[in-house]
Design a protein around this motif. Structure first.
Motif, PDB file in Angstrom:
ATOM      1  N   UNK A   1       0.816  -1.218   0.000  1.00 57.86           N
ATOM      2  CA  UNK A   1       0.000   0.000   0.000  1.00 57.86           C
ATOM      3  C   UNK A   1       0.850   1.268   0.000  1.00 57.86           C
ATOM      4  N   UNK A   2       2.087   1.157   0.439  1.00 60.77           N
ATOM      5  CA  UNK A   2       2.971   2.326   0.471  1.00 60.77           C
ATOM      6  C   UNK A   2       3.580   2.641  -0.890  1.00 60.77           C
ATOM      7  N   UNK A   3       3.563   1.664  -1.783  1.00 64.16           N
ATOM      8  CA  UNK A   3       4.358   1.778  -3.001  1.00 64.16           C
ATOM      9  C   UNK A   3       3.866   2.887  -3.923  1.00 64.16           C
TER      10      UNK A   3
ATOM     11  N   UNK B   1       5.998   6.229  -4.963  1.00 63.08           N
ATOM     12  CA  UNK B   1       6.590   6.274  -6.303  1.00 63.08           C
ATOM     13  C   UNK B   1       5.949   7.380  -7.138  1.00 63.08           C
ATOM     14  N   UNK B   2       4.641   7.569  -7.023  1.00 61.44           N
ATOM     15  CA  UNK B   2       4.001   8.671  -7.750  1.00 61.44           C
ATOM     16  C   UNK B   2       4.596  10.011  -7.334  1.00 61.44           C
TER      17      UNK B   2
ATOM     18  N   UNK C   1      14.303   1.181  -6.478  1.00 58.20           N
ATOM     19  CA  UNK C   1      15.190   0.063  -6.190  1.00 58.20           C
ATOM     20  C   UNK C   1      14.710  -0.753  -5.006  1.00 58.20           C
ATOM     21  N   UNK C   2      14.152  -0.085  -4.008  1.00 58.31           N
ATOM     22  CA  UNK C   2      13.593  -0.780  -2.851  1.00 58.31           C
ATOM     23  C   UNK C   2      12.413  -1.646  -3.270  1.00 58.31           C
ATOM     24  N   UNK C   3      11.528  -1.082  -4.070  1.00 56.25           N
ATOM     25  CA  UNK C   3      10.348  -1.831  -4.528  1.00 56.25           C
ATOM     26  C   UNK C   3      10.777  -3.032  -5.364  1.00 56.25           C
ATOM     27  N   UNK C   4      11.712  -2.829  -6.268  1.00 52.84           N
ATOM     28  CA  UNK C   4      12.180  -3.922  -7.128  1.00 52.84           C
ATOM     29  C   UNK C   4      12.820  -5.030  -6.302  1.00 52.84           C
ATOM     30  N   UNK C   5      13.599  -4.627  -5.291  1.00 54.76           N
ATOM     31  CA  UNK C   5      14.235  -5.631  -4.441  1.00 54.76           C
ATOM     32  C   UNK C   5      13.195  -6.429  -3.667  1.00 54.76           C
ATOM     33  N   UNK C   6      12.228  -5.747  -3.085  1.00 54.18           N
ATOM     34  CA  UNK C   6      11.192  -6.450  -2.333  1.00 54.18           C
ATOM     35  C   UNK C   6      10.413  -7.408  -3.223  1.00 54.18           C
ATOM     36  N   UNK C   7      10.214  -7.030  -4.471  1.00 53.07           N
ATOM     37  CA  UNK C   7       9.509  -7.921  -5.390  1.00 53.07           C
ATOM     38  C   UNK C   7      10.312  -9.195  -5.626  1.00 53.07           C
TER      39      UNK C   7
ATOM     40  N   UNK D   1       0.992  -3.382  -7.316  1.00 54.74           N
ATOM     41  CA  UNK D   1       1.542  -2.050  -7.080  1.00 54.74           C
ATOM     42  C   UNK D   1       2.721  -1.785  -8.014  1.00 54.74           C
ATOM     43  N   UNK D   2       3.578  -2.782  -8.173  1.00 58.01           N
ATOM     44  CA  UNK D   2       4.742  -2.654  -9.058  1.00 58.01           C
ATOM     45  C   UNK D   2       4.295  -2.400 -10.499  1.00 58.01           C
TER      46      UNK D   2
END
Length: 734
Positions: free
Chosen positions: A48-50, A54-55, A101-107, A118-119
């Protein structure tokens, strides 16, 4: 181009961003101002934070590049000094690259449907914002003007000049020179390729998760070592819901996750199980697995890459790829052919020896002909017979905690650093993840930090092993009062997890993988370059980036290192000399087969990106089959769709670049040859050579062209001789 809708959404959510752990991650806080660096709050970040974070980042980047361009266009004499031109661009790029980069890593390590959604929702705007910055004509013109200003150019450091040169090259490859319909089409292609890459990766992960085979009869698991049965019983509990499962009595569940797959392939007497697992592994994400067929995606990816190359003025996508590499297409293919020609005779002899051994052992399948799912099993039996060494004989000596300690001791000796646990100082994304501080051995001052995520988690974590940066060393990103921001890396493996009260007991291959990723991390962490765009792994040519990682693998056969990392998990006794001698003696067992396989992957990759015409009869599988005539000995099975799982080139950074593993292995073998020349038993010489390696290969990062870095260490250009010698292919070629 960022849309009005995205910007509006970002502004609307601004009031909530202060409590958003992804958005509130502040830039530039000095790691030297507190006991721990400023790093992402991994465990607090939810899907939910993503999108709000990112926006907001996309909107901010768009506003800032607009402002930078306006200032450049208004000024008839654009800034020609580094701080006025390049530092703002570095800070701008991190405002998007850090949270994304954080989002990509978590994915990659904590995948879920909500995170995927979200991604996928954010990906188009992220790609659009990246293109907006990369295609800035005012910025490009200012960089070109800087190159043309003799006084300003001479005032830059060599690393800064290389950074500008790389920025200009990358801008051209990003389509900065395109206008109108061509630019619009280029951007559409970039967004579509990004989405296709994500879909490809998702399909592979889903196919890997979807397969399982439950065995309830003890006869069905005969031959499998205790460690594999313990893991299979644990999987039956966690994935199959069989709370009654035990290693001794079952049931046992096997998957396509690497530790499980390799155990079945190498040790299961149950030929039907070997066949089923082998066929499923090669058919992942294909027409034979139902939903999520990657074959149409491959054709689309190759078609779009070819179109992208044409827009940029190149004949093929391989040419685009080589624009950022040490090699040319001709030189890469010449190396591959040289290795293929030397490896094939050895591989043919190896297969004949395996067939003869299986027949000698009375294998029923030897009469009908060994199949692909038989070769791995009988190869392992032959290796055990030749060298009186079983893979499981080594596993009790390679407990992860001791391996980590020994690896850190090696880094201390070679590179003058101290690595200490810093668990609990920062958030991590899973309880198994460790956190470490790397300090200067002489001064005790911190130099870097890193995470280690060691174990497989097939339900949420993609396969393979990788290293990436969280933040890099940078003077521009330092907080007030600090000279430089310290780097942080994360290392991710998919090793055997602890079972019950036993620690993680590793295969020697898993040990080698850990050393490999640590080599990557060391290049990121031990850079002394403070020019962020070329510090650490930044702008290291792709076919040289594997040099330090593959170099570190060599130490996994060094006696002193093995006795350091190899301690029995129950008795703490060091690895016995007889086991060490057997391990070293068996090192080159199957070298011909391994190198022929790598040549097949690399040659197929280059063929698809240099000559293949998307939509050709038979598709990519026919093209691969043509290459296989030279690079394989056994014919492929009907459902062999390895390309559908070849994430390296269709969902990673190795498109038209898989050859880099072999190219860099030439460099790494030659680099280790410097230690052999100095004398591995000469402690003083090893330390001195390690210091030289640290001050060149590890310290200079991308601030110096890789060939010049290698020459600074070795005193000459690289030679393939050490690679062939280390792998026993010199005699094989004779």
């Amino acid at each position: 181009m960022t849309t009005t809708t995205t910007t509006t959404a970002a502004v609307a959510g601004a009031a909530d961003l202060s409590s958003n752990p992804l958005a509130s991650w502040q830039l530039g806080k000095s790691a030297e101002q507190s006991s721990a660096p400023d790093l992402p709050r991994w465990n607090s970040i939810t899907p939910e934070h993503v999108r709000p974070a990112i926006d907001a980042a996309v909107a901010e980047v768009t506003r800032e590049i607009d402002a930078i361009e306006a200032a450049l266009l208004e000024n008839p004499n654009p800034p020609s000094d580094w701080k006025s031109l390049m530092d703002p661009l570095e800070r701008l790029s991190e405002k998007l690259s850090r949270p994304w980069g954080v989002v990509s890593h978590l994915k990659g390590v904590k995948d879920s449907e909500a995170l995927r959604e979200a991604y996928d929702a954010c990906q188009p705007s992220v790609v659009g914002a990246s293109l907006r910055v990369g295609q800035s004509r005012p910025v490009y013109d200012a960089l070109v003007a800087l190159q043309g200003d003799a006084d300003a150019w001479s005032a830059l450091t060599p690393a800064q000049r290389r950074a500008v040169e790389c920025e200009v090259r990358d801008a051209k490859l990003a389509g900065v020179a395109l206008d109108g319909a061509e630019k619009e089409r280029y951007n559409e292609i970039a967004k579509e390729l990004s989405a296709l890459s994500t879909e490809f990766s998702n399909n592979v992960l889903d196919a890997t998760k979807a397969f399982s085979e439950l065995i309830v009869d003890k006869a069905g698991v005969e031959g499998l070592p205790a460690s594999a049965l313990e893991m299979a019983a644990q999987t039956a509990k966690t994935k199959g819901g069989r709370e009654d499962a035990s290693a001794a009595d079952g049931p046992w569940m096997f998957t396509l996750d690497a530790p499980s797959y390799m155990a079945v392939r190498s040790h299961a007497k149950n030929r039907d199980l070997r066949e089923k697992v082998y066929r499923a592994y090669l058919a992942r994400a294909s027409e034979f697995m139902g939903d999520g067929d990657n074959a149409p995606l491959i054709e689309k990816i190759l078609s779009l890459r070819k179109e992208k190359a044409k827009l940029l003025g190149y004949d093929t996508f391989a040419d685009v790829s080589m624009a950022k590499k040490m090699a040319t297409l001709d030189r890469a293919e010449a190396l591959l052919e040289d290795i293929r020609a030397k490896a094939r005779p050895a591989a043919e002899r190896e297969l004949e020896e395996i067939r003869a051994f299986a027949k000698e052992q009375g294998a029923p399948e030897a009469d009908t002909g060994l199949m692909q799912w038989d070769v791995g099993y009988w190869s392992e039996r032959l290796r055990e017979a030749k060298y009186e060494l079983k893979e499981e004989d080594l596993r009790p000596y390679f407990q992860l905690p001791a391996v980590i300690d020994g690896m850190f001791d090696l880094a201390s000796k070679l590179f003058g650093v101290v690595v200490e646990p810093a668990d609990g100082e920062v958030e991590v994304w899973h309880p198994d993840v460790r956190f470490f501080r790397l300090s200067d051995g002489a001064t005790g001052k911190p130099r870097a930090y890193f995470y280690l995520d060691p174990y497989t988690r097939p339900a949420e974590k993609r396969g393979g092993a990788w290293m990436d940066d969280v933040v890099g060393r940078s003077a521009a990103m330092a907080s007030p009062g600090s000279d430089v921001r310290l780097p942080t890396a994360h290392m991710v493996c998919n090793g055997t997890p602890p079972v019950g009260d036993k620690p993680s007991l590793m295969t020697h291959g898993e040990v080698t993988t850990l050393f490999h990723e640590f080599g990557h991390a060391l290049q990121h962490m031990l850079t002394t370059e403070s020019c962020g765009p070329v510090a650490g792994i930044n702008q290291v040519d792709w076919d040289a980036v594997e040099l330090p990682s593959q170099f570190m693998e060599n130490w996994c056969y060094d006696k002193k290192v093995l006795r350091s990392i190899g301690r029995h998990h129950e008795t703490n006794e060091p690895l016995p000399d007889d086991l060490y001698e057997k391990l070293v003696a068996s090192k080159n067992f199957g070298s011909g087969t391994r190198y022929l396989r790598q040549a097949h992957f690399a040659m197929t990759d280059l063929e698809l990106h240099a000559r293949y015409l998307p939509g050709s009869p038979g598709g990519v599988f026919a093209a691969e089959a043509k290459i296989a005539e030279k690079t394989t000995i056994m014919p492929a099975i009907a459902e062999d769709r390895f390309l559908c799982g070849f994430s390296h080139i269709f969902a990673g950074g190795y498109s038209a670049g898989y050859y880099s593993y072999l190219w860099a292995e030439v460099l790494s073998a030659d680099a280790f040859g410097a230690f052999e020349d100095a004398g591995l038993d000469d402690e003083t010489a090893v330390v001195e050579t390690g210091g030289k390696f640290a001050s060149t290969v590890l310290a200079l990062g991308g601030g110096v062209a890789p060939l010049e870095v290698f020459k600074a260490f070795r005193g000459r250009e690289p030679s393939v001789d050490a690679l062939l010698r280390h792998n026993g292919l010199v005699s094989a070629a004779a």
